[in-house]
Design a protein around this motif. Structure first.
Motif, mmCIF file in Angstrom:
data_model
loop_
_atom_site.group_PDB
_atom_site.id
_atom_site.type_symbol
_atom_site.label_atom_id
_atom_site.label_comp_id
_atom_site.label_asym_id
_atom_site.label_seq_id
_atom_site.Cartn_x
_atom_site.Cartn_y
_atom_site.Cartn_z
ATOM 1 N N ARG A 163 -25.669 11.495 26.309
ATOM 2 C CA ARG A 163 -27.338 11.814 26.090
ATOM 3 C C ARG A 163 -27.529 11.885 24.539
ATOM 4 N NH1 ARG A 163 -26.781 15.181 30.278
ATOM 5 N NH2 ARG A 163 -26.019 17.032 29.120
ATOM 6 N N ASP A 168 -14.044 19.964 34.672
ATOM 7 C CA ASP A 168 -15.518 19.769 34.928
ATOM 8 C C ASP A 168 -16.121 19.603 33.433
ATOM 9 O OD1 ASP A 168 -15.748 19.527 37.821
ATOM 10 O OD2 ASP A 168 -15.970 21.756 38.024
ATOM 11 N N ILE A 169 -15.489 20.598 32.629
ATOM 12 C CA ILE A 169 -15.824 20.679 31.331
ATOM 13 C C ILE A 169 -15.699 19.305 30.646
ATOM 14 C CG2 ILE A 169 -13.934 21.328 30.095
ATOM 15 C CD1 ILE A 169 -15.442 23.197 28.201
ATOM 16 N N TRP A 170 -14.848 18.680 30.843
ATOM 17 C CA TRP A 170 -14.773 17.219 30.169
ATOM 18 C C TRP A 170 -15.694 16.347 30.677
ATOM 19 C CZ3 TRP A 170 -14.604 11.900 31.469
ATOM 20 C CH2 TRP A 170 -13.903 11.120 30.414
ATOM 21 N N TRP A 171 -16.197 16.263 31.887
ATOM 22 C CA TRP A 171 -17.367 15.592 32.311
ATOM 23 C C TRP A 171 -18.623 16.107 31.901
ATOM 24 C CZ3 TRP A 171 -16.334 11.120 34.210
ATOM 25 C CH2 TRP A 171 -14.954 10.945 34.776
ATOM 26 N N ARG A 172 -18.735 17.477 31.888
ATOM 27 C CA ARG A 172 -19.835 17.764 31.257
ATOM 28 C C ARG A 172 -20.034 17.577 29.620
ATOM 29 N NH1 ARG A 172 -19.603 23.674 29.701
ATOM 30 N NH2 ARG A 172 -18.822 22.679 27.729
ATOM 31 N N ASP A 173 -18.972 17.564 28.741
ATOM 32 C CA ASP A 173 -18.917 17.091 27.740
ATOM 33 C C ASP A 173 -19.254 15.508 27.483
ATOM 34 O OD1 ASP A 173 -18.191 19.780 26.683
ATOM 35 O OD2 ASP A 173 -16.236 19.211 26.010
ATOM 36 N N ARG A 191 -21.074 13.879 29.428
ATOM 37 C CA ARG A 191 -22.830 13.648 29.644
ATOM 38 C C ARG A 191 -23.437 13.927 28.517
ATOM 39 N NH1 ARG A 191 -21.111 15.486 35.051
ATOM 40 N NH2 ARG A 191 -21.391 17.658 34.304
ATOM 41 N N GLY A 192 -22.862 15.073 27.799
ATOM 42 C CA GLY A 192 -23.818 15.569 26.569
ATOM 43 C C GLY A 192 -23.726 14.654 25.509
ATOM 44 N N ARG A 194 -28.381 12.014 38.368
ATOM 45 C CA ARG A 194 -27.254 12.775 37.910
ATOM 46 C C ARG A 194 -25.918 12.124 37.995
ATOM 47 N NH1 ARG A 194 -27.532 18.070 37.364
ATOM 48 N NH2 ARG A 194 -25.368 18.202 37.782
ATOM 49 N N THR A 195 -25.125 12.062 36.652
ATOM 50 C CA THR A 195 -23.949 11.236 36.760
ATOM 51 C C THR A 195 -22.853 12.271 37.038
ATOM 52 O OG1 THR A 195 -24.026 11.693 34.435
ATOM 53 C CG2 THR A 195 -25.135 9.533 35.076
#
Length: 185
Positions: free
Chosen positions: A141, A130-135, A137-138, A184-185
């Motif tokens: 952006r 999940d952290i990979w996907w969060r990073d 998305r950040g 949301r992606t």
């Protein structure tokens, strides 16, 4: 049929010229290429690993120098926020020889494995945390907020190449804003 995009030049003379330009840059940076050749954009770009770096040489006819000749890496290094992962630019060198202009870019060599999809569409779960996907998305952006006047490809390139390379009808390019989407992606 359009020539392949990521191959060595068709002309042996051009391939030799590009290999010579890479050798000039390697000597100037006091480096020894060790990795395999990686040809890019229709044989006008050649890169190789050099220790913990990657050396890439871009060429164009001299009259086209100073325009978009290899400017993307330097522009990204100067304008893209630090939180967007990319190979950091270590050094640049521009020169001309005969009727060609060259730009050598020395960047950090990235050893992180890539996500392998097998096609341009990620159609199965790559099992990333999940952290990979969060990073991601950040970073997306942050990148979307960077103003640019550059056009990666024009409609004529899209029209010419989508059918031959991808086997699909070409989409129409449209203007979009850099505002974050509410989806949301």
């Amino acid at each position: 049929m359009t020539a392949p995009v990521f191959t060595a030049p068709e002309s042996a003379e051009d391939a030799t010229r590009m290999r010579g330009a890479l050798a000039v840059a390697a000597r100037a940076f006091h480096l020894t290429p060790s990795g395999p050749e990686v040809w890019e954009w229709q044989g006008r770009t050649l890169g190789r690993r050099v220790g913990t770096s990657r050396l890439r040489v871009v060429s164009a006819l001299s009259e086209k120098a100073g325009g978009r000749l290899g400017g993307g890496t330097a522009l990204a290094d100067a304008s893209v926020p630090w939180m967007v992962p990319r190979p950091g630019l270590r050094d640049l060198m521009d020169w001309t020889h005969g009727s060609y202009a060259y730009r050598a870019e020395l960047t950090k060599f990235i050893t992180t494995p890539t996500v392998v999809a097998g096609s341009p569409v990620l159609d199965r779960d790559p099992n990333l945390p999940d952290i990979w996907w969060r990073d991601l998305r950040g970073a997306a952006r942050a990148l979307a907020a960077v103003p640019t006047g550059r056009e990666a490809v024009g409609q004529s390139w899209i029209d010419r190449n989508f059918r031959s390379f991808l086997g699909v009808d070409p989409p129409r390019i449209y203007e979009h804003s850099a505002r974050p989407s509410s989806r949301r992606t």
